[in-house]
Design a protein around this motif. Sequence first.
Motif, PDB file in Angstrom:
ATOM      1  N   LYS A 197       0.930  -1.228  -0.022  1.00  0.00           N
ATOM      2  CA  LYS A 197       0.063   0.127  -0.141  1.00  0.00           C
ATOM      3  C   LYS A 197       0.836   1.213  -0.251  1.00  0.00           C
ATOM      4  N   ASN A 198       1.805   1.251   0.823  1.00  0.00           N
ATOM      5  CA  ASN A 198       2.746   2.371   0.864  1.00  0.00           C
ATOM      6  C   ASN A 198       3.445   2.834  -0.413  1.00  0.00           C
ATOM      7  N   ARG A 199       3.919   1.595  -0.949  1.00  0.00           N
ATOM      8  CA  ARG A 199       4.529   1.472  -2.329  1.00  0.00           C
ATOM      9  C   ARG A 199       3.847   2.156  -3.455  1.00  0.00           C
ATOM     10  N   LEU A 200       2.409   2.108  -3.349  1.00  0.00           N
ATOM     11  CA  LEU A 200       1.545   2.789  -4.626  1.00  0.00           C
ATOM     12  C   LEU A 200       1.949   3.958  -4.928  1.00  0.00           C
ATOM     13  N   THR A 201       2.211   4.744  -3.988  1.00  0.00           N
ATOM     14  CA  THR A 201       2.142   6.236  -4.515  1.00  0.00           C
ATOM     15  C   THR A 201       3.542   6.736  -3.966  1.00  0.00           C
ATOM     16  N   ARG A 202       4.525   5.840  -3.610  1.00  0.00           N
ATOM     17  CA  ARG A 202       6.063   6.350  -3.219  1.00  0.00           C
ATOM     18  C   ARG A 202       6.637   7.030  -4.325  1.00  0.00           C
ATOM     19  N   GLY A 203       6.474   6.599  -5.609  1.00  0.00           N
ATOM     20  CA  GLY A 203       6.971   6.966  -6.647  1.00  0.00           C
ATOM     21  C   GLY A 203       6.158   8.137  -7.184  1.00  0.00           C
ATOM     22  N   PHE A 204       4.990   7.994  -7.640  1.00  0.00           N
ATOM     23  CA  PHE A 204       4.070   8.992  -8.109  1.00  0.00           C
ATOM     24  C   PHE A 204       2.647   8.889  -7.802  1.00  0.00           C
ATOM     25  N   THR A 205       1.988  10.056  -7.815  1.00  0.00           N
ATOM     26  CA  THR A 205       0.629  10.107  -7.276  1.00  0.00           C
ATOM     27  C   THR A 205      -0.466   9.852  -8.264  1.00  0.00           C
ATOM     28  N   TYR A 206      -0.006   9.910  -9.664  1.00  0.00           N
ATOM     29  CA  TYR A 206      -0.810   9.726 -10.795  1.00  0.00           C
ATOM     30  C   TYR A 206      -2.033  10.635 -10.654  1.00  0.00           C
ATOM     31  N   GLU A 207      -1.799  11.912 -10.466  1.00  0.00           N
ATOM     32  CA  GLU A 207      -3.141  12.603 -10.093  1.00  0.00           C
ATOM     33  C   GLU A 207      -3.816  13.231 -11.578  1.00  0.00           C
ATOM     34  N   ASP A 208      -2.920  12.873 -12.516  1.00  0.00           N
ATOM     35  CA  ASP A 208      -3.615  13.206 -13.910  1.00  0.00           C
ATOM     36  C   ASP A 208      -4.392  11.913 -14.514  1.00  0.00           C
ATOM     37  N   ASN A 209      -4.234  10.812 -13.725  1.00  0.00           N
ATOM     38  CA  ASN A 209      -4.978   9.536 -14.197  1.00  0.00           C
ATOM     39  C   ASN A 209      -5.781   9.364 -13.095  1.00  0.00           C
ATOM     40  N   LEU A 210      -7.412   9.392 -13.573  1.00  0.00           N
ATOM     41  CA  LEU A 210      -8.141   8.857 -12.457  1.00  0.00           C
ATOM     42  C   LEU A 210      -8.442   7.439 -12.550  1.00  0.00           C
ATOM     43  N   LEU A 211      -8.013   6.573 -13.665  1.00  0.00           N
ATOM     44  CA  LEU A 211      -8.366   5.196 -13.452  1.00  0.00           C
ATOM     45  C   LEU A 211      -7.138   4.740 -12.426  1.00  0.00           C
ATOM     46  N   ILE A 212      -6.025   5.099 -12.478  1.00  0.00           N
ATOM     47  CA  ILE A 212      -4.913   4.666 -11.425  1.00  0.00           C
ATOM     48  C   ILE A 212      -5.092   5.235 -10.241  1.00  0.00           C
ATOM     49  N   LYS A 213      -5.443   6.400 -10.062  1.00  0.00           N
ATOM     50  CA  LYS A 213      -5.581   6.892  -8.679  1.00  0.00           C
ATOM     51  C   LYS A 213      -6.719   6.337  -8.313  1.00  0.00           C
ATOM     52  N   SER A 214      -7.721   5.955  -8.518  1.00  0.00           N
ATOM     53  CA  SER A 214      -9.216   5.608  -8.010  1.00  0.00           C
ATOM     54  C   SER A 214      -8.840   4.267  -7.599  1.00  0.00           C
ATOM     55  N   THR A 215      -8.049   3.278  -8.518  1.00  0.00           N
ATOM     56  CA  THR A 215      -7.861   1.871  -8.121  1.00  0.00           C
ATOM     57  C   THR A 215      -6.740   1.720  -6.963  1.00  0.00           C
ATOM     58  N   TRP A 216      -5.814   2.869  -6.971  1.00  0.00           N
ATOM     59  CA  TRP A 216      -4.928   2.807  -5.760  1.00  0.00           C
ATOM     60  C   TRP A 216      -5.689   3.343  -4.496  1.00  0.00           C
ATOM     61  N   ASN A 217      -6.488   3.957  -4.599  1.00  0.00           N
ATOM     62  CA  ASN A 217      -7.378   4.487  -3.457  1.00  0.00           C
ATOM     63  C   ASN A 217      -8.166   3.211  -2.858  1.00  0.00           C
ATOM     64  N   LEU A 218      -8.835   2.532  -3.942  1.00  0.00           N
ATOM     65  CA  LEU A 218      -9.492   1.351  -3.406  1.00  0.00           C
ATOM     66  C   LEU A 218      -8.493   0.185  -2.796  1.00  0.00           C
ATOM     67  N   PHE A 219      -7.352  -0.115  -3.227  1.00  0.00           N
ATOM     68  CA  PHE A 219      -6.718  -1.122  -2.653  1.00  0.00           C
ATOM     69  C   PHE A 219      -6.253  -0.595  -1.438  1.00  0.00           C
ATOM     70  N   GLU A 220      -5.838   0.767  -1.157  1.00  0.00           N
ATOM     71  CA  GLU A 220      -5.499   1.171   0.043  1.00  0.00           C
ATOM     72  C   GLU A 220      -6.678   1.102   1.184  1.00  0.00           C
ATOM     73  N   ARG A 221      -7.924   1.578   0.756  1.00  0.00           N
ATOM     74  CA  ARG A 221      -9.116   1.466   1.565  1.00  0.00           C
ATOM     75  C   ARG A 221      -9.221  -0.199   2.209  1.00  0.00           C
ATOM     76  N   VAL A 222      -9.123  -1.227   1.044  1.00  0.00           N
ATOM     77  CA  VAL A 222      -9.476  -2.171   1.381  1.00  0.00           C
ATOM     78  C   VAL A 222      -8.295  -2.982   2.325  1.00  0.00           C
ATOM     79  N   ILE A 223      -7.179  -2.744   2.010  1.00  0.00           N
ATOM     80  CA  ILE A 223      -6.081  -2.883   3.059  1.00  0.00           C
ATOM     81  C   ILE A 223      -6.429  -2.405   4.428  1.00  0.00           C
TER      82      ILE A 223
END
Length: 308
Positions: A275-301
């Motif tokens: 979970k911590n690795r997901l946005t350690r490199g980049f936040t993907y603010e310009d990519n709603l698909l990746i950002k929302s999926t990462w958010n989903l994984f973070e909340r589930v974990i």
Amino acid sequence: MNKKKLSYEEQIQHLKSKGISFDAMSETDALAYLKSNNNFFKLKSYRKLFNKDKNKDRYVHLEFAYLVDLAIIDTRLRRIIVEMALNIEHFTKVALIGRITECPEDDGYKIVKEYLRSLDPTQRKILKGELQKSLNSPYCKDLYSHYEGNMPIWVFTELLSFGSYIYFYLFCAKHFRDKAMKEHAFIMKKVKTIRNAAAHNNCILNCLKSKTNPHDPSVLLVNALKDSGFSRDIRRSKLKNETTEQILSCFYAHKLLVTSSGVNKHMARELNEFKNRLTRGFTYEDNLLIKSTWNLFERVIDSWYPLS
């Protein structure tokens, strides 16, 4: 017509022609990465997660470094999935064998014989061929040779592939008239599919864009997401993607079926590191698909695997 094989330098130029930029990672570093860390075909598959311009010719807001970052995250996820699937397989076998052990009407051989009789001739032939492959294994050949033709459940389950084991598990669920076991078998089929992809080192996260999941999600998963506070719209949207659904199925099946507190604590640490690795490199603010999926994984974990 065959596509031309590209040199490493030509690979860089091809990516640039598609709008992929080299600001966060220089062309020199990208060249070294392609030579030593990943192959061009596999790496560029993650480009599908990004949008193209109005002419559909060039990608927008896509850095080469993003492709590298996604490949690293994908590799970590594949390792976690394989480990989780092994745990799920092991602990469901422990529970199933335990149930037979405590059943006075079954000596451990009876349930296997009943299962084999339930198969049609073609199914039995396929299963026999699978079991006979144990003769080629230094780890299983003695076990198979000793019990060939008359196997107790604790031997039979050792020799089955994960896929064949799930069918046997489902048979046992029907045998015991156990509705919960039937639901467990259904979600384990999801785990098997994503496990197979991960074990073959197939890219997983490059498939997040599709919204054409041909299969219904497990009721157990849907209810678990609902109980964790995910709205109906989020559940519907994210579960339309088959890859996302299978990843979440694996996460939840492990929580549901693995009974060891030590194993679950270990997996919580692994998942929180992921979970911590997901946005350690980049936040993907310009990519709603990746950002929302990462958010989903973070909340589930956070919900299913909190660090104690």
